[in-house]
Write an enzyme that holds these catalytic residues in place. Structure first.
Site, PDB file in Angstrom:
ATOM      1  N   TYR A 111      43.664  35.212  32.722  1.00 43.14           N
ATOM      2  CA  TYR A 111      44.056  36.553  33.160  1.00 43.14           C
ATOM      3  C   TYR A 111      45.038  36.460  34.326  1.00 43.14           C
ATOM      4  CZ  TYR A 111      43.543  41.241  35.195  1.00 43.14           C
ATOM      5  OH  TYR A 111      43.792  42.489  35.716  1.00 43.14           O
ATOM      6  N   SER A 130      48.297  41.957  39.465  1.00 41.88           N
ATOM      7  CA  SER A 130      46.938  41.886  39.982  1.00 41.88           C
ATOM      8  C   SER A 130      46.866  40.873  41.104  1.00 41.88           C
ATOM      9  CB  SER A 130      45.957  41.484  38.871  1.00 41.88           C
ATOM     10  OG  SER A 130      44.674  41.192  39.402  1.00 41.88           O
TER      11      SER A 130
END
Length: 296
Positions: A153, A141
């Protein structure tokens, strides 16, 4: 013939969003697909849709967070199709929180699914590909560059990038290519985040990222390994890997005073902007502010 004709591919987290698009497009390109998701109803629906369109798909409801269940995902492909040629490590969870509001249980789930899940499933796939070769595509990501309220995350996705570089080195001699994709697409995860929605126009649908994943799974990508590739549906680019930035200062020994002088006299000018927003470090902002004031 499709670009994945005759290949067997596992897609984790394929019940919706990016994973569903990857699975559907892989099947349309000729692959036999294992549609994996812990949401059984969603996985069953995606597999049924693939079969209705003439594709070949079976379902796995196992979780990637457990090594035995991750191995069972791969075993599903071996039993159903006799081999494994590709894995898309897509399964992931997500939450936003300021560091002081993080829930330790939610952080643990992030690590178990987003990082350990990639490791567990990737290792099982690598064992299945020994002697035949294949392709692993890990989903990282752009959050790994640094984003507000996404520290945990981002950490898991940054770890996936590092894992990709290392696995590419380890597996190259076995004919297994390992790459990672940083996608930006309008998914349920993005819709839940007001900040992410602002960054992602509504036309950036998951199917626009799928061709990159199909290419990396295919033999057309022979020789491409160890790469982090970002795609938002319009832009496609390679992400540079970490490097040691010049200048490199050298002394026989360093003490606090000499390190302080090095930053005061040399290194402050070379501090890096950080995060996706490319924020200047405070010390640099203090240095350039007088010049900005004069210009304005």
């Amino acid at each position: 013939m499709g670009i994945l004709e005759g290949k067997s591919v596992v897609v984790t987290g394929a019940g919706r969003g990016l994973g569903a698009a990857f699975a559907a497009e892989a099947a349309a390109a000729g692959a036999a697909v294992v549609v994996n998701d812990v949401d059984a109803a969603s996985a069953d629906r995606i597999a049924a849709n693939i079969r209705e369109r003439g594709g070949n798909a079976v379902v796995s409801h196992h979780t990637v967070a457990d090594p035995d269940e991750a191995a069972a995902i791969v075993e599903t492909a071996l039993v159903a199709f006799g081999r494994l040629d590709g894995l898309v490590n897509n399964a992931g969870v997500h939450h936003e929180a300021a560091p002081w509001h993080e829930d330790p249980h939610a952080v643990r789930e992030l690590v178990e699914v987003n990082l350990l899940g990639v490791i567990h499933t990737g290792l099982a796939a690598a064992r299945a590909m020994l002697g035949t070769g294949g392709s692993l595509v890990n989903i990282s990501s752009g959050a790994s560059f640094g984003q507000r309220q996404l520290g945990s995350y981002a950490a898991t996705k940054g770890a996936v990038a590092s894992l990709t570089y290392s696995w590419a080195l380890d597996m190259e001699t076995e004919g297994i290519r390992v790459n990672a994709v940083c996608p930006l697409a309008l998914t349920r995860m993005v819709r839940r985040s007001p900040r992410s929605r602002r960054r992602c126009p509504p036309d950036r649908t998951p199917d626009r990222v799928a061709p990159l994943v199909l290419y990396l799974l295919s033999d057309a990508a022979e020789g491409i390994t160890g790469q982090l590739i970002r795609c938002d549906g319009r832009q496609l680019h390679i992400v540079g890997q970490p490097y040691v930035k010049q200048p490199v200062l050298e002394r026989e020994t360093w003490d606090v005073a000499s390190i302080r002088r090095s930053f005061d006299e040399v290194l402050t000018a070379h501090l890096e902007p950080y995060g996706l927003e490319k924020r200047l470090p405070l010390r640099l902002r203090r240095l350039v502010e007088p010049f900005r004031s004069r210009v304005s």
